[in-house]
Design a protein around this motif. Sequence first.
Motif, PDB file in Angstrom:
ATOM      1  N   GLU A   1       0.551  -2.448   1.496  1.00  0.00           N
ATOM      2  CA  GLU A   1       2.712  -2.958   0.614  1.00  0.00           C
ATOM      3  C   GLU A   1       2.463  -1.819  -0.045  1.00  0.00           C
ATOM      4  OE1 GLU A   1       3.648  -7.527   0.937  1.00  0.00           O
ATOM      5  OE2 GLU A   1       1.608  -7.343  -0.572  1.00  0.00           O
ATOM      6  N   ASP A   2       1.599  -1.453  -0.687  1.00  0.00           N
ATOM      7  CA  ASP A   2       2.484  -0.327  -1.770  1.00  0.00           C
ATOM      8  C   ASP A   2       2.601   1.711  -1.281  1.00  0.00           C
ATOM      9  OD1 ASP A   2       1.261  -1.271  -3.763  1.00  0.00           O
ATOM     10  OD2 ASP A   2      -1.004  -0.487  -4.231  1.00  0.00           O
TER      11      ASP A   2
ATOM     12  N   GLU B   1       4.799   3.590   1.812  1.00  0.00           N
ATOM     13  CA  GLU B   1       6.154   3.201   2.280  1.00  0.00           C
ATOM     14  C   GLU B   1       5.146   3.670   4.043  1.00  0.00           C
ATOM     15  OE1 GLU B   1       9.511   5.480   0.589  1.00  0.00           O
ATOM     16  OE2 GLU B   1       8.492   5.889  -0.981  1.00  0.00           O
TER      17      GLU B   1
ATOM     18  N   LYS C   1       1.351  -9.479   5.018  1.00  0.00           N
ATOM     19  CA  LYS C   1       1.595  -8.903   4.371  1.00  0.00           C
ATOM     20  C   LYS C   1       3.127  -8.687   4.835  1.00  0.00           C
ATOM     21  CE  LYS C   1      -2.112  -7.629   1.620  1.00  0.00           C
ATOM     22  NZ  LYS C   1      -2.043  -7.592   1.042  1.00  0.00           N
ATOM     23  N   ASN C   2       3.421  -7.821   4.243  1.00  0.00           N
ATOM     24  CA  ASN C   2       5.164  -8.192   3.909  1.00  0.00           C
ATOM     25  C   ASN C   2       5.298  -6.592   4.745  1.00  0.00           C
ATOM     26  OD1 ASN C   2       8.072  -7.693   4.125  1.00  0.00           O
ATOM     27  ND2 ASN C   2       7.911  -8.293   1.932  1.00  0.00           N
ATOM     28  N   LEU C   3       5.802  -5.568   5.484  1.00  0.00           N
ATOM     29  CA  LEU C   3       5.793  -4.658   5.937  1.00  0.00           C
ATOM     30  C   LEU C   3       7.054  -4.472   6.324  1.00  0.00           C
ATOM     31  CD1 LEU C   3       2.695  -4.350   8.121  1.00  0.00           C
ATOM     32  CD2 LEU C   3       3.095  -3.718   5.948  1.00  0.00           C
ATOM     33  N   LYS C   4       8.083  -4.876   5.893  1.00  0.00           N
ATOM     34  CA  LYS C   4       9.233  -5.044   5.964  1.00  0.00           C
ATOM     35  C   LYS C   4      10.328  -2.941   5.932  1.00  0.00           C
ATOM     36  CE  LYS C   4      13.995  -6.376   6.154  1.00  0.00           C
ATOM     37  NZ  LYS C   4      15.035  -7.518   5.631  1.00  0.00           N
TER      38      LYS C   4
ATOM     39  N   LYS D   1       8.822  -0.546   6.768  1.00  0.00           N
ATOM     40  CA  LYS D   1       7.609   0.353   6.384  1.00  0.00           C
ATOM     41  C   LYS D   1       7.746   1.416   7.983  1.00  0.00           C
ATOM     42  CE  LYS D   1       5.340  -1.556   2.928  1.00  0.00           C
ATOM     43  NZ  LYS D   1       6.064  -1.030   2.106  1.00  0.00           N
TER      44      LYS D   1
ATOM     45  N   CYS E   1       5.067  -8.735  10.927  1.00  0.00           N
ATOM     46  CA  CYS E   1       4.948  -8.717   9.339  1.00  0.00           C
ATOM     47  C   CYS E   1       6.291  -7.618   9.133  1.00  0.00           C
ATOM     48  CB  CYS E   1       3.984  -7.640   9.272  1.00  0.00           C
ATOM     49  SG  CYS E   1       2.474  -8.933   8.656  1.00  0.00           S
TER      50      CYS E   1
ATOM     51  N   GLY F   1       7.717  -4.504  10.339  1.00  0.00           N
ATOM     52  CA  GLY F   1       7.113  -3.307   9.887  1.00  0.00           C
ATOM     53  C   GLY F   1       8.087  -2.730  11.329  1.00  0.00           C
TER      54      GLY F   1
END
Length: 142
Positions: free
Chosen positions: A44-45, A47, A75-78, A80, A111, A113
């Motif tokens: 998640e770190d 972009e 995981k939150n991939l919003k 990305k 997630c 993304g």
Amino acid sequence: MKKLGVFYGTTSGITAGIVDEIEFYLRGEEYDVCNVADGISNIEDYENLILVSPTYGVGELQTDWENVYSELLNKNLKGKKVAIVGVGNQLAFGESYVGAMRKLYDAVIKCNGEVIGFTSTEGYRYEETESVIDNKFVGLAL
């Protein structure tokens, strides 16, 4: 370019070689390469992401990816942008060619993304695959 994370799993070393090639084209950019055997706690770190997996069995993820898949699903991939690379053998395993790409695609979508980099199926000779949507691979099939 925004900070990029390249996450991959490899068993035989072929996929690691492909990641070396990806790195060649990324020179001068800000990126990190992470073997998923070491975990994905930092995914998640980044972009932007490139997820790379060979396909094993009948369309299955590589073992290290399988080991972190449930974590990936949480995981939150919003926000990305995610590119997917699948490695496979279209002639020997044409009945499930690059099936691992679809599993990664499904996880990224779940997630929130955004998958980018759909590629043409033209010129490939496989029997079937789940990794095609609207006549395009959900990533780069190698």
